[in-house]
Design a protein around this motif. Structure first.
Motif, PDB file in Angstrom:
ATOM      1  N   LEU A 122       7.103  33.759  11.882  1.00 56.24           N
ATOM      2  CA  LEU A 122       7.419  33.655  13.219  1.00 56.24           C
ATOM      3  C   LEU A 122       6.221  33.570  14.171  1.00 56.24           C
ATOM      4  O   LEU A 122       5.963  32.882  15.176  1.00 56.24           O
ATOM      5  CB  LEU A 122       8.272  34.836  14.004  1.00 56.24           C
ATOM      6  N   TYR A 123       5.285  34.479  13.653  1.00 58.23           N
ATOM      7  CA  TYR A 123       3.857  34.590  14.781  1.00 58.23           C
ATOM      8  C   TYR A 123       2.613  34.125  14.195  1.00 58.23           C
ATOM      9  O   TYR A 123       1.511  34.522  14.667  1.00 58.23           O
ATOM     10  CB  TYR A 123       3.950  36.016  15.308  1.00 58.23           C
ATOM     11  N   PRO A 144       2.950  28.620  13.788  1.00 59.56           N
ATOM     12  CA  PRO A 144       3.962  29.622  13.734  1.00 59.56           C
ATOM     13  C   PRO A 144       5.285  28.933  14.208  1.00 59.56           C
ATOM     14  O   PRO A 144       5.438  28.185  15.128  1.00 59.56           O
ATOM     15  CB  PRO A 144       3.384  30.815  14.600  1.00 59.56           C
ATOM     16  N   ILE A 154       7.467  30.689  16.506  1.00 63.41           N
ATOM     17  CA  ILE A 154       7.299  30.857  17.664  1.00 63.41           C
ATOM     18  C   ILE A 154       5.837  30.573  18.233  1.00 63.41           C
ATOM     19  O   ILE A 154       5.119  31.440  17.745  1.00 63.41           O
ATOM     20  CB  ILE A 154       7.726  32.092  18.046  1.00 63.41           C
ATOM     21  N   HIS A 155       5.975  29.437  18.974  1.00 63.27           N
ATOM     22  CA  HIS A 155       4.552  29.027  19.316  1.00 63.27           C
ATOM     23  C   HIS A 155       4.456  28.322  20.928  1.00 63.27           C
ATOM     24  O   HIS A 155       5.472  28.154  21.063  1.00 63.27           O
ATOM     25  CB  HIS A 155       3.824  28.127  18.239  1.00 63.27           C
ATOM     26  N   TYR A 156       3.345  28.396  21.053  1.00 61.77           N
ATOM     27  CA  TYR A 156       3.219  27.509  22.410  1.00 61.77           C
ATOM     28  C   TYR A 156       2.415  26.180  22.310  1.00 61.77           C
ATOM     29  O   TYR A 156       1.545  26.060  21.549  1.00 61.77           O
ATOM     30  CB  TYR A 156       2.249  28.482  23.324  1.00 61.77           C
ATOM     31  N   ALA A 193      15.029  36.571  16.430  1.00 68.67           N
ATOM     32  CA  ALA A 193      13.427  36.211  17.300  1.00 68.67           C
ATOM     33  C   ALA A 193      13.756  35.035  18.135  1.00 68.67           C
ATOM     34  O   ALA A 193      13.351  35.187  19.194  1.00 68.67           O
ATOM     35  CB  ALA A 193      12.205  36.151  16.250  1.00 68.67           C
ATOM     36  N   ASN A 222       7.867  38.011  10.025  1.00 68.28           N
ATOM     37  CA  ASN A 222       6.814  38.033  11.224  1.00 68.28           C
ATOM     38  C   ASN A 222       5.649  37.234  10.959  1.00 68.28           C
ATOM     39  O   ASN A 222       5.137  36.544  11.818  1.00 68.28           O
ATOM     40  CB  ASN A 222       6.449  39.492  11.317  1.00 68.28           C
ATOM     41  N   GLU A 226       7.167  27.161  25.445  1.00 68.10           N
ATOM     42  CA  GLU A 226       7.328  27.542  24.274  1.00 68.10           C
ATOM     43  C   GLU A 226       8.609  26.995  23.635  1.00 68.10           C
ATOM     44  O   GLU A 226       9.566  26.517  24.150  1.00 68.10           O
ATOM     45  CB  GLU A 226       7.806  29.142  24.083  1.00 68.10           C
TER      46      GLU A 226
END
Length: 367
Positions: free
Chosen positions: A354-355, A362, A364-366, A82, A351, A22
């Motif tokens: 972020l996601y 996004p 926050i991602h992988y 976040a 949101n 992440e």
């Protein structure tokens, strides 16, 4: 049993591996206008919007006015939370340690400089002279205190997130409120987009590699516009949302030009991660399906105002002015003061960034 233990081991190893990939940001730098301002406008005097310095602004989360144009937190606040970072201090505030991030956004700020508004006859409406160019100038002045060598700066900014806006909305607000037609204001859009792109490039040249550039909101759903620019033609109103279709089409035009320009910017800077934030559709979902997101009152009704009428907007007495009042719990309303959203509205937009799905990838991602 051995098979079960091995399966569980592999499963949790996979989860740990994914979590370790992440993206970790250690600082955030924010630019823009009142959708992101955490106190700069208030600290500069707030001459054109003094009610922002008093309750009910800030009532929901902070319990006092902070300079945010809402009852509580903004998109930038939810992003910082976040990411496990402190809320961004305003550049013009008392805080002077900005290693974990800083907010340069100023309510009323524009992408274009003051001379542009002088040319189009809208200069007297400006809330502030602190345009996007000036905000990036502040960043350039601050940069030597954040890192000293090229390597230090590269290491530092590789783990920094840059939020370039929302910006540009006020450029159009000032023009529309000067009674410019949609056709006239459309001619300004390429210049505004060009300025946003040039500013983003300027940040990249200073070492920014992770950048989020938002588009504009659906301004046809803005209670102020619905009040001031109301149309006698019923066909101009969306049958489902009640928003003004020509103004929303204008927002889509700006966003389309911005998306195309960002594609070219990515080709020019293949090492940079430049993400378009789809504020338009993130906000439009709240107008289309308000009950799904907890807004039990009409999404076009202003929670804090003094106007009565269908939108509770009075242009001569906004929220916080004598005669204004709260219609109810802000968390059950989407619109706060006729111009800005409530904390609950901003949370839903945050949101989506972020996601997903309103930022790709996004925030926050992988990997």
């Amino acid at each position: 049993m051995k098979f079960l233990i091995l399966t569980l081991f592999l499963f949790f190893s996979f989860i740990q591996l994914v979590a370790s990939t992440e993206q970790q940001y250690t600082s955030v730098f924010s630019f823009g206008d009142s959708l992101a301002d955490t106190g700069n406008f208030l600290n500069s005097g707030a001459v054109f919007f003094p009610s922002i310095s008093n309750l009910p602004y800030g009532m929901t989360y902070f319990k006092h006015a902070t300079g945010r144009c809402s009852d509580g937190r903004l998109v930038v606040d939810f992003i910082a939370e976040a990411l496990g970072l402190p809320l961004l201090p305003p550049y013009l505030g008392k805080e002077k340690d900005f290693h974990r991030g800083v907010n340069f956004a100023v309510s009323g700020a524009t992408a274009m400089d003051r001379s542009f508004f002088r040319e189009i006859g809208a200069e007297l409406l400006l809330w502030t002279n602190m345009s996007l160019s000036m905000q990036i100038g502040w960043f350039e002045q601050l940069k030597p205190s954040l890192c000293s060598t090229t390597k230090d700066c590269n290491d530092y900014f590789n783990k920094s997130l840059f939020l370039v806006g929302e910006i540009g909305g006020n450029d159009y607000n000032y023009a529309f409120l000067s009674r410019k037609s949609i056709e006239q204001v459309k001619t300004y859009v390429p210049k505004v987009v060009e300025t946003i792109i040039a500013s983003t490039q300027r940040l990249i040249e200073h070492g920014a590699v992770n950048l989020v550039v938002p588009g504009n909101l659906p301004i046809g759903c803005n209670p102020l516009y619905l009040t001031v620019l109301r149309s006698p033609n019923p066909a101009d109103y969306d049958a489902i949302t009640g928003c003004l279709k020509p103004l929303n089409q204008f927002s889509m035009y700006h966003n389309a030009l911005l998306i195309t320009a960002l594609e070219k910017l990515r080709l020019k800077n293949p090492h940079a991660n430049i993400v378009y934030a789809d504020y338009y559709n993130a906000a439009l979902q709240l107008d289309l399906f308000p009950f799904k997101f907890g807004f039990i009152h009409g999404p076009l009704i202003t929670c804090c105002g003094s106007g009565g009428g269908p939108y509770n907007v009075n242009v001569s007495a906004f929220c916080g002015a004598p005669g204004s009042r709260l219609l109810g719990d802000p968390s059950s309303y989407l619109n706060w003061d006729g111009i800005h959203l409530t904390e609950a509205g901003y949370l839903n937009i945050a949101n989506g960034l972020l996601y997903g799905p309103y930022a790709d990838p996004p925030i926050i991602h992988y990997n």
